[in-house]
Design a protein around this motif. Structure first.
Motif, short mmCIF file in Angstrom:
data_model
loop_
_atom_site.label_atom_id
_atom_site.label_comp_id
_atom_site.label_asym_id
_atom_site.label_seq_id
_atom_site.Cartn_x
_atom_site.Cartn_y
_atom_site.Cartn_z
N GLY A 68 55.54 67.04 136.83
CA GLY A 68 55.68 66.39 135.52
C GLY A 68 55.14 64.98 135.46
O GLY A 68 55.63 64.17 134.70
N VAL A 69 54.13 64.67 136.26
CA VAL A 69 53.60 63.30 136.30
C VAL A 69 52.25 63.14 135.62
O VAL A 69 51.73 62.04 135.56
CB VAL A 69 53.49 62.79 137.76
CG1 VAL A 69 54.87 62.70 138.40
CG2 VAL A 69 52.57 63.67 138.58
N ALA A 70 51.67 64.22 135.13
CA ALA A 70 50.36 64.16 134.49
C ALA A 70 50.35 65.14 133.32
O ALA A 70 51.11 66.11 133.30
CB ALA A 70 49.26 64.51 135.48
N MET A 111 62.15 72.47 128.35
CA MET A 111 60.82 71.91 128.23
C MET A 111 60.96 70.53 127.59
O MET A 111 61.69 70.35 126.64
CB MET A 111 59.93 72.80 127.38
CG MET A 111 58.52 72.29 127.30
SD MET A 111 57.41 73.32 126.33
CE MET A 111 57.57 74.89 127.09
N THR A 112 60.24 69.55 128.12
CA THR A 112 60.31 68.19 127.64
C THR A 112 58.92 67.70 127.29
O THR A 112 57.96 68.05 127.94
CB THR A 112 60.88 67.27 128.76
OG1 THR A 112 62.11 67.83 129.20
CG2 THR A 112 61.09 65.87 128.25
N VAL A 113 58.82 66.89 126.25
CA VAL A 113 57.55 66.28 125.88
C VAL A 113 57.59 64.83 126.32
O VAL A 113 58.47 64.08 125.92
CB VAL A 113 57.29 66.38 124.36
CG1 VAL A 113 56.00 65.67 124.00
CG2 VAL A 113 57.26 67.82 123.92
N HIS A 114 56.64 64.44 127.18
CA HIS A 114 56.57 63.09 127.70
C HIS A 114 55.36 62.38 127.12
O HIS A 114 54.25 62.87 127.28
CB HIS A 114 56.43 63.09 129.23
CG HIS A 114 57.59 63.70 129.94
ND1 HIS A 114 58.76 63.05 130.12
CD2 HIS A 114 57.75 64.93 130.48
CE1 HIS A 114 59.61 63.83 130.78
NE2 HIS A 114 59.01 64.99 131.00
N PRO A 115 55.53 61.23 126.45
CA PRO A 115 54.35 60.47 126.02
C PRO A 115 53.72 59.81 127.23
O PRO A 115 54.41 59.26 128.08
CB PRO A 115 54.91 59.44 125.05
CG PRO A 115 56.35 59.32 125.41
CD PRO A 115 56.77 60.62 126.03
N ILE A 116 52.41 59.90 127.33
CA ILE A 116 51.71 59.36 128.48
C ILE A 116 50.55 58.49 127.99
O ILE A 116 49.75 58.92 127.19
CB ILE A 116 51.15 60.48 129.37
CG1 ILE A 116 52.29 61.36 129.87
CG2 ILE A 116 50.35 59.92 130.54
CD1 ILE A 116 51.84 62.66 130.49
N ARG A 117 50.47 57.26 128.44
CA ARG A 117 49.31 56.42 128.15
C ARG A 117 48.87 55.84 129.49
O ARG A 117 49.63 55.20 130.18
CB ARG A 117 49.62 55.29 127.18
CG ARG A 117 48.36 54.47 126.88
CD ARG A 117 48.63 53.32 125.96
NE ARG A 117 49.03 53.71 124.64
CZ ARG A 117 48.18 54.05 123.67
NH1 ARG A 117 46.90 54.07 123.89
NH2 ARG A 117 48.63 54.36 122.48
N ARG A 118 47.65 56.10 129.84
CA ARG A 118 47.10 55.61 131.09
C ARG A 118 46.71 54.15 130.95
O ARG A 118 46.17 53.73 129.93
CB ARG A 118 45.85 56.40 131.47
CG ARG A 118 46.14 57.83 131.75
CD ARG A 118 46.76 57.91 133.08
NE ARG A 118 46.78 59.29 133.51
CZ ARG A 118 47.51 59.71 134.48
NH1 ARG A 118 48.27 58.89 135.13
NH2 ARG A 118 47.48 60.96 134.84
N ALA A 119 46.94 53.37 131.99
CA ALA A 119 46.56 51.97 131.99
C ALA A 119 45.05 51.81 131.89
O ALA A 119 44.56 50.83 131.36
CB ALA A 119 47.07 51.30 133.27
N SER A 120 44.30 52.79 132.37
CA SER A 120 42.84 52.70 132.36
C SER A 120 42.23 53.13 131.03
O SER A 120 41.04 53.00 130.84
CB SER A 120 42.26 53.54 133.49
OG SER A 120 42.64 54.88 133.32
N ALA A 121 43.04 53.66 130.11
CA ALA A 121 42.51 54.13 128.84
C ALA A 121 42.20 52.96 127.92
O ALA A 121 42.87 51.93 127.98
CB ALA A 121 43.52 55.06 128.17
N PRO A 122 41.20 53.09 127.07
CA PRO A 122 40.89 52.03 126.12
C PRO A 122 42.10 51.75 125.23
O PRO A 122 42.90 52.65 124.95
CB PRO A 122 39.74 52.59 125.30
CG PRO A 122 39.18 53.70 126.10
CD PRO A 122 40.29 54.22 126.95
N ALA A 123 42.24 50.53 124.78
CA ALA A 123 43.40 50.13 123.98
C ALA A 123 43.53 50.95 122.70
O ALA A 123 44.62 51.18 122.22
CB ALA A 123 43.30 48.65 123.64
#
Length: 118
Positions: free
Chosen positions: A30-32, A1-13
């Protein structure tokens, strides 16, 4: 199991970083992010079967689970869509009765991902 940090470009800063816990099995790309297990005392959304109309998906959870979610923008008004495999008493496609402006929508989206809303 892996933990991936995800920040969407559309999310507020100022939005929080979402951690997607990914089980790297065959069925998960594993893309979302995956929503956390719902917490006791969570907010319960009221789900309806009608959307605001055509919209643009700006965020989504992984489709490998039985239920996936999408944050959808309808010309500046946001709604969460729930897609689930057919089962008794739960429509395959439903939307939150609540509607929000962008900043509030991302707050509710993060609550859903963290298990504080469902």
């Amino acid at each position: 199991m892996t933990v991936h940090p995800i920040r969407r470009a559309s999310a507020p800063a100022d939005s929080a970083l979402t951690l997607g816990i990914v089980d790297e099995g065959e069925d998960c790309p594993g893309v979302a992010p995956h929503p956390a297990i719902p917490l006791v005392g969570r907010h319960e959304f009221r789900w309806i079967t009608e959307s605001l109309g055509p919209g643009r998906v700006v965020e989504h959870t992984c489709g490998c689970a039985m239920t996936s979610y999408e944050l959808i923008s309808h010309a500046g008004v946001y709604q969460i869509c729930r897609r689930t495999l057919p089962r008794a008493g739960v429509p395959a496609l439903s939307w939150t009765a609540e509607r929000w402006r962008r900043s509030d929508a991302y707050e509710w989206w993060h609550r859903l991902l963290s298990g504080r809303a469902r």
